[in-house]
Write a protein that holds these residues in place. Structure first.
Motif, PDB file in Angstrom:
ATOM      1  N   ALA A  72      23.055  38.211  44.167  1.00  0.00           N
ATOM      2  CA  ALA A  72      22.846  38.624  45.552  1.00  0.00           C
ATOM      3  C   ALA A  72      24.156  38.505  46.315  1.00  0.00           C
ATOM      4  O   ALA A  72      25.097  37.826  45.877  1.00  0.00           O
ATOM      5  N   TRP A  73      24.200  39.161  47.462  1.00  0.00           N
ATOM      6  CA  TRP A  73      25.346  39.100  48.364  1.00  0.00           C
ATOM      7  C   TRP A  73      24.918  38.226  49.543  1.00  0.00           C
ATOM      8  O   TRP A  73      24.086  38.623  50.355  1.00  0.00           O
ATOM      9  N   LEU A  74      25.486  37.027  49.622  1.00  0.00           N
ATOM     10  CA  LEU A  74      25.081  36.045  50.613  1.00  0.00           C
ATOM     11  C   LEU A  74      25.901  36.217  51.893  1.00  0.00           C
ATOM     12  O   LEU A  74      27.125  36.120  51.880  1.00  0.00           O
ATOM     13  N   VAL A  75      25.206  36.457  53.007  1.00  0.00           N
ATOM     14  CA  VAL A  75      25.843  36.537  54.325  1.00  0.00           C
ATOM     15  C   VAL A  75      25.873  35.123  54.901  1.00  0.00           C
ATOM     16  O   VAL A  75      24.818  34.501  55.090  1.00  0.00           O
ATOM     17  N   THR A  76      27.052  34.601  55.184  1.00  0.00           N
ATOM     18  CA  THR A  76      27.203  33.167  55.429  1.00  0.00           C
ATOM     19  C   THR A  76      27.381  32.788  56.894  1.00  0.00           C
ATOM     20  O   THR A  76      27.256  31.600  57.225  1.00  0.00           O
ATOM     21  N   ARG A  77      27.688  33.737  57.777  1.00  0.00           N
ATOM     22  CA  ARG A  77      28.055  33.376  59.143  1.00  0.00           C
ATOM     23  C   ARG A  77      27.038  33.895  60.154  1.00  0.00           C
ATOM     24  O   ARG A  77      26.378  34.908  59.933  1.00  0.00           O
TER      25      ARG A  77
END
Length: 406
Positions: A43-48
């Motif tokens: 997965a592509w984790l959006v962190t902010r």
């Protein structure tokens, strides 16, 4: 992005107990990070925070798992869910999502939920009555678990003698760990729940009541506003999603207070801080971790990173809610924190419909426990508290001691 994906190590007890050091490192490494989640899925984790807030309202990111390029996501779903349960609100987009949400939204308005306060308080007191004389309890099994089960069951009209079974099946339906659970066990639970939902709908058709399920059946039979499969999926969603996250909020909130005695003392001395405390529990260590899955309908750019069509996008609400750009001193639990607009309930059209009810149950449960259980303390070292390993986060048990007879 050229970096290798980072494994979220659900098999590591240290990570399960405290994932936030790794979350912090991922956030510092970049706004979007490729990660490997349970089941070896990428997965592509959006962190902010700001990027997560925007992504939750981005119509190019679908809630429907059938938009995912990785066919393993569908293959790993239980047979019953693939066949007839994908049409629930969590997995649908407009216009279906709009229609389905409208059917149940009146049951979860702030005014309607406020009217439930006396009943929630009565159930809370009854559960605590059963343990106050003992001086010890497991606050998950004895308290945080049966309270939301009772509330959502009464809302839907589930008979008292059937609630334990649906809880048993739901626990197996949402089993998570470092490795995929036994498919046979999960499939059996889904089949039981699908069959039970059908039987419950049949009983309510024969003898309608004043409950939410009877109203949904009317919408199905007389107004043709949802299909039979959508009706069954709605019953499942309300039963399952309607309780486990609230269990995690109550149990997790009490665990946080016990780990931060200064905050516990402050809340005991000023119960008026409870509403803000609930928001801080949700921000600091909420019941969903690391976040909310979406699927890219097309190539999407997030924070300057190109995410390909069909990719799984994991909007890391638990990661973003400790973003220092949004929350000063984010790794400190502060029940008086102002401007606490966390992402624990999501954002946009999929904002959690049950948020007002979860907040009320959390306030009543935690406030009453602190009042009625003087001397409340963990009965074991904090390191021995087991936590759910992924997706849905909260303590699995919470053994405590207190002064008997409070």
């Amino acid at each position: 992005m050229s970096e290798q994906p980072v494994l979220l190590p659900y098999g590591d007890p240290a990570f399960v107990a405290d994932p936030f050091p790794l979350y912090r490192q991922l956030r510092e490494d970049g706004p979007v990070r490729r990660v490997v989640i349970a089941g070896a899925l990428e997965a592509w984790l959006v962190t902010r925070y700001e990027d997560g807030l925007a992504a939750l309202s981005d119509s190019r990111l679908s809630s429907d798992v059938r938009d995912a390029a990785d066919i393993r996501l569908l293959q790993q779903l239980p047979d019953t869910e693939r066949e007839s349960m994908l049409g629930n609100m969590l997995r649908s987009d407009p216009p279906d999502h709009t229609r389905l949400r409208r059917l149940v939204s009146k049951a979860f308005t702030a005014r309607r939920v406020a009217q439930m306060r006396p009943r929630i308080q009565a159930v809370t007191d009854r559960l605590l009555d059963a343990v106050v004389a003992d001086g010890r309890a497991d606050l998950i099994e004895d308290f945080a678990l049966p309270l939301p089960v009772t509330v959502i069951s009464e809302l839907l009209g589930v008979p008292v003698d059937e609630r334990h079974e649906f809880q048993h099946w739901t626990d197996r339906m949402i089993m998570r760990g470092a490795e995929p659970p036994d498919p046979a066990v999960v499939n059996e639970a889904w089949r039981h729940m699908r069959g039970y939902a059908g039987e419950l709908i049949g009983a309510k058709r024969a003898e309608p009541g004043e409950d939410l399920l009877s109203a949904l059946i009317t919408a199905r039979d007389e107004e043709a506003r949802l299909s039979e499969d959508e009706l069954v999926a709605m019953v499942f969603l309300l039963l399952a999603a309607g309780y486990i996250t609230t269990v995690n909020l109550i149990g997790g909130g009490i665990a946080m207070l016990l780990a931060h005695p200064d905050q516990l003392d402050r809340l005991r001395s000023d119960p008026g801080l409870l509403p803000g405390a609930i928001e801080e529990f949700l921000r600091f260590d909420g019941p969903v971790s690391p976040g909310i899955a979406r699927f890219a309908r097309e190539d999407v750019e997030i924070a300057g990173v190109r995410v390909p069509r069909g990719a799984t996008v994991l909007i890391g609400s638990a990661v973003a809610d400790r973003d220092p750009e949004r929350f000063p001193d984010p790794d400190r639990l502060d029940i008086t924190r102002p401007d606490n607009a966390h992402l624990a309930f999501g954002h946009g059209i999929h904002y959690c419909l049950g948020a007002p009810l979860a907040r009320l149950e959390g306030q009543i449960a935690i406030g009453t426990a602190l009042r009625r259980l003087p001397g409340l303390a963990l009965a074991v070292p904090p390191a021995e508290i087991p936590w759910r390993p992924g997706g849905l986060r909260g303590p699995l048990t919470l053994p405590v001691t207190f002064t008997p007879g409070g």
